[in-house]
Scaffold this motif. Sequence first.
Motif, mmCIF file in Angstrom:
data_model
loop_
_atom_site.group_PDB
_atom_site.id
_atom_site.type_symbol
_atom_site.label_atom_id
_atom_site.label_comp_id
_atom_site.label_asym_id
_atom_site.label_seq_id
_atom_site.Cartn_x
_atom_site.Cartn_y
_atom_site.Cartn_z
ATOM 1 N N ALA A 145 0.860 -1.232 0.025
ATOM 2 C CA ALA A 145 -0.081 0.127 0.008
ATOM 3 C C ALA A 145 0.942 1.416 0.116
ATOM 4 O O ALA A 145 0.566 2.156 -0.719
ATOM 5 C CB ALA A 145 -0.848 0.078 1.320
ATOM 6 N N LYS A 146 1.936 1.134 0.752
ATOM 7 C CA LYS A 146 2.924 2.308 0.865
ATOM 8 C C LYS A 146 3.810 2.716 -0.382
ATOM 9 O O LYS A 146 3.640 3.591 -1.163
ATOM 10 C CB LYS A 146 3.898 2.148 1.922
ATOM 11 N N ARG A 149 1.365 4.058 -3.129
ATOM 12 C CA ARG A 149 1.201 5.200 -2.937
ATOM 13 C C ARG A 149 2.383 6.174 -3.562
ATOM 14 O O ARG A 149 2.174 6.976 -4.237
ATOM 15 C CB ARG A 149 1.027 5.618 -1.559
ATOM 16 N N GLU A 150 3.676 5.604 -2.939
ATOM 17 C CA GLU A 150 4.718 6.305 -3.598
ATOM 18 C C GLU A 150 5.071 6.165 -5.110
ATOM 19 O O GLU A 150 5.492 6.878 -5.719
ATOM 20 C CB GLU A 150 6.033 5.485 -2.803
ATOM 21 N N SER A 151 4.333 5.122 -5.717
ATOM 22 C CA SER A 151 4.442 4.908 -7.134
ATOM 23 C C SER A 151 3.304 5.789 -8.075
ATOM 24 O O SER A 151 3.489 5.719 -9.075
ATOM 25 C CB SER A 151 4.338 3.490 -7.583
ATOM 26 N N PHE A 153 -0.166 5.616 -7.173
ATOM 27 C CA PHE A 153 -1.572 5.108 -7.371
ATOM 28 C C PHE A 153 -2.222 5.861 -6.231
ATOM 29 O O PHE A 153 -1.717 6.118 -5.198
ATOM 30 C CB PHE A 153 -1.578 3.784 -6.988
ATOM 31 N N ALA A 154 -3.502 6.391 -6.534
ATOM 32 C CA ALA A 154 -4.345 7.100 -5.433
ATOM 33 C C ALA A 154 -4.834 6.440 -4.431
ATOM 34 O O ALA A 154 -5.099 6.790 -3.241
ATOM 35 C CB ALA A 154 -5.192 7.990 -6.234
ATOM 36 N N GLN A 155 -5.066 4.931 -4.769
ATOM 37 C CA GLN A 155 -6.253 4.161 -3.871
ATOM 38 C C GLN A 155 -5.421 2.783 -4.316
ATOM 39 O O GLN A 155 -5.190 2.267 -5.304
ATOM 40 C CB GLN A 155 -7.579 4.187 -4.166
ATOM 41 N N THR A 156 -5.337 1.872 -2.972
ATOM 42 C CA THR A 156 -5.376 0.798 -2.816
ATOM 43 C C THR A 156 -6.285 -0.034 -1.974
ATOM 44 O O THR A 156 -6.301 0.591 -1.049
ATOM 45 C CB THR A 156 -3.682 0.189 -2.426
ATOM 46 N N SER A 175 -4.853 -1.579 -7.090
ATOM 47 C CA SER A 175 -4.537 -0.180 -6.950
ATOM 48 C C SER A 175 -4.846 0.608 -8.243
ATOM 49 O O SER A 175 -5.030 -0.018 -9.675
ATOM 50 C CB SER A 175 -2.852 -0.060 -6.782
#
Length: 176
Positions: A145-146, A149-151, A153-156, A175
């Motif tokens: 999930a982290k 986000r860092e890559s 993606f807005a949501q996972t 994601s």
Amino acid sequence: MNHTDHVNLLRRGVSSGGGVWADFGSGTGAFTLALAELLGPGGQIYSVDRDRGALRAQERTMQAQFPQALVHYLVADFTQPLKLPPLDGIVLANALHFQKYAAQGRVIQQLKSYLRPGGRFILIEYNVDQGNTWVPHPLSYQSWAKLARESGFAQTQLLATVPSRFLGEIYAAVSW
Ligand SMILES: C[S@@+](CC[C@H](N)C(=O)[O-])C[C@H]1O[C@@H](n2cnc3c(N)ncnc32)[C@H](O)[C@@H]1O
């Protein structure tokens, strides 16, 4: 795990009724077959693996079980740039853990670049952060999930888990 388990892991992340998807590191096709079932006749799948023999075996199984499925088999290293059409979805199952932790973000960003806006990325991995000889660099759902986000993606969202005698549990997460 059997075919039903593979389908159940993906089911909530794949809308039925077609679309262009890729399965990176598809091997003998456990999740490619599941995708073929879930996408149905309107689907198109790019099945990518560097192991030519595994892809040949996969093609035979696909032809036996889903003869109508439209699958393009690509012998390639998915960490290198590939020529693909804009994708509605990606499956990366049990293959990210072969990349060193320091390289995983770069690989995810590369794969993410193949998605059309609004496309979905499904990761399947062992739910642990400690590897071994066979699964060298796994990442738990929290770590994914982290990284997602860092890559960018807005949501996972966690889709499903299955117990595994090997390393405890496997999860599928989507994601977008
Ligand atoms: C453990 S198998 C998983 C196969 C399938 N996705 C599954 O979950 O059953 C890992 C597969 O990823 C492929 N693979 C690993 N790294 C790859 C890379 N950089 N490019 C292409 N294929 C890769 C291997 O050849 C192998 O077939």
